[in-house]
Design a protein around this motif. Structure first.
Motif, PDB file in Angstrom:
ATOM      1  N   ARG A 143       0.734  -1.007  -0.213  1.00 50.16           N
ATOM      2  CA  ARG A 143       0.293  -0.054   0.075  1.00 50.16           C
ATOM      3  C   ARG A 143       0.669   1.205   0.127  1.00 50.16           C
ATOM      4  O   ARG A 143       0.531   2.424  -0.502  1.00 50.16           O
ATOM      5  N   MET A 144       2.345   1.015   0.649  1.00 50.01           N
ATOM      6  CA  MET A 144       2.795   2.708   0.827  1.00 50.01           C
ATOM      7  C   MET A 144       3.458   2.551  -0.722  1.00 50.01           C
ATOM      8  O   MET A 144       3.763   4.023  -0.605  1.00 50.01           O
ATOM      9  N   LEU A 145       3.942   1.781  -1.253  1.00 51.11           N
ATOM     10  CA  LEU A 145       4.245   2.254  -2.549  1.00 51.11           C
ATOM     11  C   LEU A 145       3.926   2.517  -3.433  1.00 51.11           C
ATOM     12  O   LEU A 145       4.169   3.484  -4.472  1.00 51.11           O
ATOM     13  N   THR A 146       1.673   1.946  -3.455  1.00 53.87           N
ATOM     14  CA  THR A 146       1.027   2.481  -4.253  1.00 53.87           C
ATOM     15  C   THR A 146       0.899   3.946  -4.726  1.00 53.87           C
ATOM     16  O   THR A 146       0.805   4.467  -5.069  1.00 53.87           O
ATOM     17  N   GLU A 147       1.237   4.542  -3.132  1.00 54.16           N
ATOM     18  CA  GLU A 147       0.627   5.565  -2.783  1.00 54.16           C
ATOM     19  C   GLU A 147       1.687   7.186  -3.060  1.00 54.16           C
ATOM     20  O   GLU A 147       1.435   7.532  -3.241  1.00 54.16           O
ATOM     21  N   ALA A 148       3.194   6.321  -2.902  1.00 57.39           N
ATOM     22  CA  ALA A 148       4.604   6.807  -3.050  1.00 57.39           C
ATOM     23  C   ALA A 148       4.638   6.577  -4.564  1.00 57.39           C
ATOM     24  O   ALA A 148       5.011   7.972  -4.968  1.00 57.39           O
ATOM     25  N   ALA A 149       3.946   6.127  -5.636  1.00 50.02           N
ATOM     26  CA  ALA A 149       4.651   6.470  -6.536  1.00 50.02           C
ATOM     27  C   ALA A 149       3.798   7.432  -7.189  1.00 50.02           C
ATOM     28  O   ALA A 149       3.594   8.712  -7.972  1.00 50.02           O
ATOM     29  N   ARG A 150       2.105   7.837  -6.925  1.00 50.38           N
ATOM     30  CA  ARG A 150       1.338   8.616  -6.708  1.00 50.38           C
ATOM     31  C   ARG A 150       1.954  10.162  -6.392  1.00 50.38           C
ATOM     32  O   ARG A 150       2.265  11.476  -7.333  1.00 50.38           O
ATOM     33  N   LYS A 151       2.461  10.223  -5.020  1.00 45.74           N
ATOM     34  CA  LYS A 151       3.228  10.986  -4.383  1.00 45.74           C
ATOM     35  C   LYS A 151       4.957  11.518  -5.499  1.00 45.74           C
ATOM     36  O   LYS A 151       4.801  13.045  -5.545  1.00 45.74           O
ATOM     37  N   TYR A 152       5.584  10.946  -5.401  1.00 50.76           N
ATOM     38  CA  TYR A 152       7.238  10.960  -6.043  1.00 50.76           C
ATOM     39  C   TYR A 152       6.462  11.258  -8.091  1.00 50.76           C
ATOM     40  O   TYR A 152       7.506  11.581  -8.176  1.00 50.76           O
ATOM     41  N   LYS A 153       5.264  10.806  -8.008  1.00 50.90           N
ATOM     42  CA  LYS A 153       4.886  11.048 -10.252  1.00 50.90           C
ATOM     43  C   LYS A 153       6.778  10.254 -10.253  1.00 50.90           C
ATOM     44  O   LYS A 153       7.299  10.653 -11.405  1.00 50.90           O
ATOM     45  N   VAL A 154       7.241   9.529 -10.247  1.00 54.94           N
ATOM     46  CA  VAL A 154       7.588   8.548 -11.178  1.00 54.94           C
ATOM     47  C   VAL A 154       6.904   6.939 -11.461  1.00 54.94           C
ATOM     48  O   VAL A 154       5.923   6.747 -11.271  1.00 54.94           O
ATOM     49  N   VAL A 155       7.715   6.584 -12.367  1.00 51.53           N
ATOM     50  CA  VAL A 155       7.616   5.715 -13.396  1.00 51.53           C
ATOM     51  C   VAL A 155       7.516   4.204 -12.969  1.00 51.53           C
ATOM     52  O   VAL A 155       8.573   3.996 -12.670  1.00 51.53           O
ATOM     53  N   THR A 156       6.479   3.464 -12.476  1.00 54.42           N
ATOM     54  CA  THR A 156       6.687   1.987 -12.193  1.00 54.42           C
ATOM     55  C   THR A 156       6.406   0.962 -13.019  1.00 54.42           C
ATOM     56  O   THR A 156       5.540   0.513 -13.590  1.00 54.42           O
ATOM     57  N   GLN A 157       6.472  -0.245 -12.573  1.00 53.10           N
ATOM     58  CA  GLN A 157       6.399  -1.962 -13.262  1.00 53.10           C
ATOM     59  C   GLN A 157       6.881  -2.662 -12.273  1.00 53.10           C
ATOM     60  O   GLN A 157       8.211  -2.619 -11.906  1.00 53.10           O
ATOM     61  N   MET A 158       6.259  -3.321 -11.910  1.00 49.63           N
ATOM     62  CA  MET A 158       6.679  -4.679 -11.261  1.00 49.63           C
ATOM     63  C   MET A 158       6.904  -6.134 -12.347  1.00 49.63           C
ATOM     64  O   MET A 158       5.948  -6.355 -13.329  1.00 49.63           O
TER      65      MET A 158
END
Length: 468
Positions: A143-158
């Protein structure tokens, strides 16, 4: 030289220097990529799967591998050979600080227990991240990583590569077209584990190999002396470090069902485990270890809110009953039957193998009569390059198959199964196993509402020095 001429000289020289970096591709020639268009990637955990991850990224002409980090020199050997010009570190925190001006993005392929701290540290520095599955070790971390990706506006992929495959998209198109009606029951199975589980932790302390920094390998996990049997592979079977068969393969196998049916967070979970010493449906007596085999049921609210969708996970050799629609010589799931997914709906069934491979309608004769138009965009560039291109384009510009907005809830659901397994392993004061019940999950508040002892597994404590 006059002041005016000197200024003109400096200005022209600066413009010429700047132009070297931003000259258009057509001037440089076909196939040439300007340095400013390249993505500088650092690897954290560059042995094992990390070796192949970096190699996949490096296939792109748009990528530079600029830094490497691993706590074990033995594991890092091949990546250091592949990228000899990339500086090498043992502590990712040191690497991120020293190379912060060079790194654009980070690939994390460490053991599960270190995913969160490495990924969050990179995101807090504004770096794009690609993280191997499962995304995290605990529900709270996902949950914390999901919210952090939006906060820091970084591109993510699992790193569940099948999420970019054609098979998953074909199943979505069938489902969206109403071919099997509304899904109500899903079966998912794997032959994992292929490493030791259902036993206690190793007891004999051994000398730490000279190439390994054991303190850094433990990272946020509780301190314990080094023992043979953890590194480099079998850590997967112990709760301190791994997430067992479900964590290892759930992101590959549950993903097709999760995407196809449109699942989000479960509302209920229950499980049974097989103990190594009895080979029957009893809880394991080894609470430090993932069980030898397990059967888990997750219940998700349907989209209409009037019913529930049941997802049944099975591992360790347990498989669902063979569908009546399959003929004796037709494989169930994978060609060898080792894993697969079956989705049952009100009008029919569909099935696929691991990674969403070889999707089929049941009975297979339906494949001849069903012709559904392609409505979903395919990913011919593949999972790795899709992320690379999205990083270069910038946050929010490109579609991704497994960004944290999707991979976070998927990982949470998978780790809910592990929460149930660990609750099943608890013993209460009377010596009876306390986990024999359906656990009710409040997803918004990340809390089990009917068995408080289970909430200790939602979030874990980090060793001193590893809190972010």
């Amino acid at each position: 030289m006059s002041k005016l001429n000197r200024r003109k000289f400096i200005r022209d020289a600066a413009m010429a220097s700047a132009g070297f970096f931003i000259v258009p591709r057509h001037v440089l020639g076909r196939g040439y990529v300007a340095p400013s268009d390249k993505l500088n990637i650092a690897g954290i955990g560059v042995g094992g799967k990390g070796t192949s991850d970096l190699w996949e990224f490096a296939k792109s002409p748009n990528v530079n591998i600029v830094a490497l980090c691993d706590v074990d020199d033995r594991q890092a050997k091949q990546s250091r050979k592949n990228f000899p010009n990339a500086p090498y570190y043992k502590d990712f925190r040191v690497m991120l600080e020293k190379e912060k001006g060079t790194i654009d993005a980070v690939s994390v392929s460490t053991p599960d227990h270190t995913h969160f701290v490495a990924t969050m540290a990179a995101m807090q520095m504004g770096k794009h991240v690609y993280v191997q599955k499962p995304l995290t070790h605990s529900v709270y971390e996902a949950r914390m990583l999901t919210e952090a990706a939006r906060k820091y506006k970084v591109v993510t992929q699992m790193g569940n590569q099948g999420a970019s495959g054609d098979g998953v998209r074909k199943m979505q198109e069938w489902y969206n077209a109403g071919i099997i009606g509304n899904a109500h029951t899903i079966y998912v199975w794997t032959n994992r584990p292929v490493w030791p589980q259902g036993m206690g932790k190793p007891k004999k302390t051994a000398p730490v190999p000279a190439e390994l920094d054991w303190d850094l390998w433990l990272g946020p996990a509780p301190w314990e002396d080094y023992k043979d049997g953890y590194v480099p592979f079998n850590w997967r079977g112990y709760w301190s470090f791994g997430t067992g068969a479900l964590g290892d393969m759930g992101c590959h196998l549950i993903d097709p069902a999760f995407k196809t049916v449109g699942l989000l967070y479960p509302s209920e979970v229950e499980c049974s485990t097989a103990a190594v010493y009895e080979q029957m449906w009893t809880p394991s007596s080894y609470p430090d270890s993932c069980p030898l085999a397990s059967s888990i049921t997750l219940r998700f609210p349907s989209k209409d809110g009037k019913s529930k969708i049941e997802l049944h996970w099975m591992d360790g050799g347990i498989r669902p009953d063979r569908p009546d629609e399959l003929l004796p010589d037709e494989p169930m799931g994978d060609e060898d039957g080792s894993g697969g997914v079956i989705i049952e709906g009100t009008k029919g069934k569909m099935m696929c193998g691991t990674y969403g491979s070889n999707p089929r309608l049941l009975p297979l004769s339906r494949m001849k009569s069903v012709n559904v138009k392609q409505t979903l965009k395919r990913v011919p560039e593949g999972h790795y390059l899709q992320w690379v291109n999205a990083c270069i384009a910038g946050y929010g510009k490109n579609e991704l198959s497994s960004s944290f907005d999707y991979a976070g809830p998927l990982t949470e659901s998978i780790l809910m199964g592990n929460l149930a397994l660990r609750s099943w392993q608890l013993k209460n004061a009377s010596g009876k196993f306390a986990g024999r019940k359906t656990l009710l999950w409040d997803a918004k508040n990340m809390k089990i509402t009917n068995f408080d002892e289970a909430n200790q597994f939602v979030k874990r404590e980090y060793r001193n020095g590893w809190n972010l």
